[in-house]
Design a protein around this motif. Structure first.
Motif, PDB file in Angstrom:
ATOM      1  N   PHE A   1       0.837  -1.206   0.000  1.00 54.18           N
ATOM      2  CA  PHE A   1       0.000   0.000   0.000  1.00 54.18           C
ATOM      3  C   PHE A   1       0.871   1.256   0.000  1.00 54.18           C
ATOM      4  O   PHE A   1       0.588   2.223  -0.716  1.00 54.18           O
ATOM      5  CB  PHE A   1      -0.932  -0.002   1.219  1.00 54.18           C
ATOM      6  CG  PHE A   1      -1.754   1.248   1.355  1.00 54.18           C
ATOM      7  CD1 PHE A   1      -2.886   1.447   0.574  1.00 54.18           C
ATOM      8  CD2 PHE A   1      -1.393   2.245   2.259  1.00 54.18           C
ATOM      9  CE1 PHE A   1      -3.640   2.606   0.679  1.00 54.18           C
ATOM     10  CE2 PHE A   1      -2.135   3.406   2.382  1.00 54.18           C
ATOM     11  CZ  PHE A   1      -3.265   3.579   1.589  1.00 54.18           C
ATOM     12  N   ARG A   2       1.952   1.234   0.781  1.00 46.51           N
ATOM     13  CA  ARG A   2       2.831   2.399   0.814  1.00 46.51           C
ATOM     14  C   ARG A   2       3.498   2.599  -0.548  1.00 46.51           C
ATOM     15  O   ARG A   2       3.585   3.720  -1.060  1.00 46.51           O
ATOM     16  CB  ARG A   2       3.895   2.224   1.897  1.00 46.51           C
ATOM     17  CG  ARG A   2       4.768   3.474   2.037  1.00 46.51           C
ATOM     18  CD  ARG A   2       5.872   3.297   3.055  1.00 46.51           C
ATOM     19  NE  ARG A   2       6.728   4.476   3.053  1.00 46.51           N
ATOM     20  CZ  ARG A   2       8.012   4.452   3.341  1.00 46.51           C
ATOM     21  NH1 ARG A   2       8.606   3.316   3.646  1.00 46.51           N
ATOM     22  NH2 ARG A   2       8.720   5.563   3.317  1.00 46.51           N
ATOM     23  N   PHE A   3       3.984   1.508  -1.121  1.00 50.03           N
ATOM     24  CA  PHE A   3       4.597   1.587  -2.451  1.00 50.03           C
ATOM     25  C   PHE A   3       3.603   2.143  -3.479  1.00 50.03           C
ATOM     26  O   PHE A   3       3.914   3.052  -4.247  1.00 50.03           O
ATOM     27  CB  PHE A   3       5.085   0.207  -2.887  1.00 50.03           C
ATOM     28  CG  PHE A   3       5.287   0.064  -4.370  1.00 50.03           C
ATOM     29  CD1 PHE A   3       6.384   0.634  -5.002  1.00 50.03           C
ATOM     30  CD2 PHE A   3       4.373  -0.642  -5.147  1.00 50.03           C
ATOM     31  CE1 PHE A   3       6.571   0.515  -6.368  1.00 50.03           C
ATOM     32  CE2 PHE A   3       4.548  -0.766  -6.508  1.00 50.03           C
ATOM     33  CZ  PHE A   3       5.653  -0.181  -7.125  1.00 50.03           C
ATOM     34  N   GLN A   4       2.392   1.599  -3.486  1.00 44.67           N
ATOM     35  CA  GLN A   4       1.399   2.008  -4.468  1.00 44.67           C
ATOM     36  C   GLN A   4       0.977   3.456  -4.268  1.00 44.67           C
ATOM     37  O   GLN A   4       0.751   4.184  -5.238  1.00 44.67           O
ATOM     38  CB  GLN A   4       0.174   1.094  -4.397  1.00 44.67           C
ATOM     39  CG  GLN A   4      -0.798   1.264  -5.553  1.00 44.67           C
ATOM     40  CD  GLN A   4      -0.172   0.914  -6.887  1.00 44.67           C
ATOM     41  OE1 GLN A   4       0.326  -0.187  -7.076  1.00 44.67           O
ATOM     42  NE2 GLN A   4      -0.191   1.850  -7.831  1.00 44.67           N
ATOM     43  N   ARG A   5       0.892   3.881  -3.027  1.00 44.65           N
ATOM     44  CA  ARG A   5       0.523   5.281  -2.742  1.00 44.65           C
ATOM     45  C   ARG A   5       1.578   6.237  -3.301  1.00 44.65           C
ATOM     46  O   ARG A   5       1.244   7.274  -3.884  1.00 44.65           O
ATOM     47  CB  ARG A   5       0.368   5.471  -1.239  1.00 44.65           C
ATOM     48  CG  ARG A   5      -0.121   6.864  -0.843  1.00 44.65           C
ATOM     49  CD  ARG A   5      -0.347   6.961   0.637  1.00 44.65           C
ATOM     50  NE  ARG A   5       0.873   6.696   1.387  1.00 44.65           N
ATOM     51  CZ  ARG A   5       0.937   6.658   2.720  1.00 44.65           C
ATOM     52  NH1 ARG A   5      -0.156   6.839   3.438  1.00 44.65           N
ATOM     53  NH2 ARG A   5       2.083   6.418   3.329  1.00 44.65           N
ATOM     54  N   LEU A   6       2.847   5.873  -3.159  1.00 44.93           N
ATOM     55  CA  LEU A   6       3.920   6.707  -3.698  1.00 44.93           C
ATOM     56  C   LEU A   6       3.890   6.708  -5.221  1.00 44.93           C
ATOM     57  O   LEU A   6       4.070   7.754  -5.858  1.00 44.93           O
ATOM     58  CB  LEU A   6       5.273   6.216  -3.181  1.00 44.93           C
ATOM     59  CG  LEU A   6       5.542   6.476  -1.698  1.00 44.93           C
ATOM     60  CD1 LEU A   6       6.775   5.711  -1.242  1.00 44.93           C
ATOM     61  CD2 LEU A   6       5.706   7.969  -1.425  1.00 44.93           C
TER      62      LEU A   6
END
Length: 340
Positions: free
Chosen positions: A56-61
């Protein structure tokens, strides 16, 4: 040791927005008046755990970077800069992966979005002296009908040369969606002569690789590194002649392996797999294609002859024409024949 930036190689796993340099993203953000997370601009490679929260953090970035791409000029800039960066590192073939859905609202739809990327790819090929083709990719987090629409669109522009669509992919978190529901989209793509190049075998293990092989019948597998955990699955990949697009930096960045030494690159090669190294998303993971070859040399102990073998595998796994492949492979032989 020979200069790896002069080794002719094909780059088969590079995402559109993820190919941006930190400087270019900063420029786009300032031009649009968009504030992006500092993590995207600090130049430090992303490190997240291999969990849903990490993804989720990767995709948000990634989504934050993608939100800065809002015009035809932005899209053309990305293609041109990706081609220039790859050419400087010795790439003779780039198959750039793009999901046009996110850019469609700014250019009048998914068809114009694809045509812009294809036109830019053709222009960049001429400008930078390499072949730039395109892989159209669907997303696992959207409905399978969306994938079918994109597959039909990709089929309209199918070819093998610069500025043409050469493959159809499936990206995003492989733990999302049901793989079998995307089978029809891949049949549409295969019937048009496109390579089937879904992601898999990174966040999930060899059991899911087997599902991908049976349901989507890939020509190449984006990542596929965890097939090394099951010799039978890896042997099946080798037996079917499926190439693996291995992206060591992103495997570490997404927490699949603790460090580059743990990526089973040598095990895959020694098992007979065709391995094409890729950079995946340099913007987030902090390294480009030549860095993956450098890691194979310095971390895994690949000799120049073995590195030339990786380059040959990448060229063979590409969708370049027979004539282009012959020229590219001859270039690899010349690199290896030159004095170290």
């Amino acid at each position: 040791m020979r200069d790896l930036a002069r080794l002719p190689k094909a780059h088969l796993h590079l995402h559109f927005t993820g190919s941006l340099s930190v400087g270019s993203l900063g420029d786009l953000a300032r031009e649009r008046g968009i504030r992006v997370p500092a993590t995207l601009l600090d130049g430090d490679p992303l490190r997240v755990p291999a969990t849903q929260r990490g993804w989720f953090r990767f995709q948000r970035l990634y989504d934050a970077a993608r939100a800065c791409v809002r015009s035809e000029a932005d899209m053309r800039r990305i293609v041109d800069e990706a081609a220039a960066a790859d050419a400087a590192e010795g790439s003779v073939r780039l198959e750039l992966q793009v999901d046009p859905t996110s850019y469609a609202p700014f250019v009048g739809g998914i068809t114009p979005a694809v045509e812009i990327v294809l036109d830019a790819a053709k222009a960049a090929s001429a400008a930078h002296g390499l072949e730039v083709a395109v892989v159209v990719a669907a997303s696992r987090i959207r409905h399978p009908m969306d994938a079918r629409t994109l597959a039909r669109l990709a089929a309209r522009y199918a070819g093998e040369g610069p500025g043409e669509v050469v493959g159809f992919g499936l990206s995003n978190d492989e733990r999302s969606g049901r793989t079998d529901t995307f089978a029809r989209a891949f049949r549409i793509a295969r019937d048009a002569g496109l390579a089937a190049v879904p992601h898999g075998g990174e966040l999930l293990g060899p059991d899911h690789v087997s599902v991908l092989l049976d349901e989507l019948q890939p020509d190449r597998l984006g990542h596929g590194v965890r097939s090394a955990e099951d010799p039978a699955v890896l042997a099946d990949i080798v037996g079917r002649g499926i190439a693996l697009e291995v992206c060591p930096a992103s495997n570490v960045g997404l927490g699949v392996y603790p460090d580059l030494a743990a990526v089973p690159l040598r095990a895959l090669v020694e098992a007979g797999a065709e391995v094409a190294l890729g950079a995946d998303d340099p913007l987030l993971f902090g390294s480009r294609l030549v860095d993956q070859y450098e890691a194979a040399r310095s971390v895994h102990g690949f000799s120049d002859a073995e590195l030339a073998g990786l380059a040959r595998s990448s060229i063979r796994a590409s969708r370049a024409s027979v004539g282009s492949k012959a020229t590219m492979l001859a270039g690899v032989d010349s690199w290896l024949a030159a004095p170290a």
